[in-house]
Design an enzyme around this catalytic site. Structure first.
Site, PDB file in Angstrom:
ATOM      1  CB  SER A 172      -0.865   0.016   1.260  1.00  0.00           C
ATOM      2  OG  SER A 172      -1.502   1.266   1.398  1.00  0.00           O
ATOM      3  CE1 TYR A 179      -3.905  -2.215   4.999  1.00  0.00           C
ATOM      4  CE2 TYR A 179      -3.209   0.027   4.517  1.00  0.00           C
ATOM      5  CZ  TYR A 179      -3.698  -1.189   4.090  1.00  0.00           C
ATOM      6  OH  TYR A 179      -3.988  -1.391   2.763  1.00  0.00           O
TER       7      TYR A 179
END
Ligand SMILES: NC(=O)c1ccc[n+]([C@@H]2O[C@H](COP(=O)([O-])OP(=O)(O)OC[C@H]3O[C@@H](n4cnc5c(N)ncnc54)[C@H](O)[C@@H]3O)[C@@H](O)[C@H]2O)c1
Length: 262
Positions: free
Chosen positions: A153, A168
């Site tokens: 990401s 995350y």
């Protein structure tokens, strides 16, 4: 000196790709399953929901005429993963690609995140990726051919995303490091390993589709002038997995519309 120091295996006519997290209705994984099916890949879908995985597998087989398999698997469970990958190996054509796409997000700031949440995010995003890749690599090595793609990401590269925070970002940064290490360690077995780092893509991972206000806000940071789609990411994954991707290893493709340029 030989020009090809490592074994250059033939790319099979019908390779198989194993995709984790490809069952959600509007997700990156499902779009990638369709993209690969359209390009002639057999597809295995491993996701938490057995019924939804079987449904995607059925849909891809029906629309693209390729062999598929959909299995209910929690990738953070080592034994479930080993059993599922063995079935993929036994029931589908030669396994050539693995896409570590399954992932969960965490919007909690570092000062507030609890141990349980932290561990769950790493269990799925990092340990799950490790279990799946380890099982796939054992199979790749038999024929000296394999392609690994980690779905990381932009959040990992820029220190938090528009939604994901410490757990995350940390877990997605681990995927970048792992892909680079695999690229170095596994090259001699004919295996490449790369990552894609999507920016904000309009899926349900943040609990629902992006609102118009949210899109408006995101557009201010997007040189290409639009929010990313699942097909943008699927195209990048297909490239890294396919015949033409064989000379890329250890790279990260930033599929982010220019929101983060480095
Ligand atoms: N949507 C974005 O903006 C964006 C941006 C960057 C990266 N990503 C990454 O892309 C990947 C796909 O995300 P998405 O947006 O399509 O989200 P999504 O929520 O639609 O898909 C994630 C899938 O992973 C599956 N999954 C979760 N835990 C699992 C487990 N333990 N075992 C097996 N499957 C599990 C879910 O069931 C779901 O189908 C994720 O890794 C995500 O972090 C998404």
């Amino acid at each position: 000196m030989a020009l090809t120091p490592y074994p250059a295996a033939d790319f099979p006519q019908q390779p198989t790709a194993l995709l984790t997290g490809a069952a959600s209705e509007r997700g990156i994984g499902r779009a990638t399953a369709h993209r690969l099916g359209r390009e002639g890949w057999a597809v295995a879908v491993l996701d938490l929901d057995a019924e939804a995985s079987a449904e995607v597998a059925h849909e891809v087989a029906e629309q693209h005429g390729v062999a598929t398999l959909g299995l209910g698997v929690d990738i953070s469970d080592e034994q479930q993963v080993d059993r599922a990958v063995a079935r993929v190996d036994a029931e589908l054509p030669q396994l050539v690609g693995v896409v570590n796409n399954a992932g969960i997000s965490s919007p909690t700031p570092f000062t507030e995140v609890g141990t349980e949440e932290w561990k769950r995010v790493f269990d799925v995003n990092v340990h799950g990726t490790f279990f799946v890749t380890r099982a796939a690599v054992r199979i790749f090595r038999r024929r000296s051919l394999g392609r690994i793609v980690n779905v990381s990401s932009a959040s990992a590269e820029r220190g938090g995303g528009v939604y994901g925070r410490a757990a995350y970002s940390g877990s997605k940064a681990a995927l970048l490091g792992l892909a680079k290490t695999w690229a170095r360690e596994l090259g001699e077995y004919g295996i490449t390993a790369n990552s894609v780092a999507p920016g904000s893509i309009d899926t349900d991972i943040m609990g629902g589709r992006l609102s118009d206000e949210r899109k408006e806000f995101l557009l201010q940071e997007l040189p290409v002038g639009r929010v990313g789609t699942v097909d943008d990411v699927a195209g990048a994954i297909h490239y890294l997995l396919g015949r033409d991707g064989g000379y890329l290893t250890g790279v990260t493709l930033d599929v982010n519309g220019g929101s983060h340029i480095h």
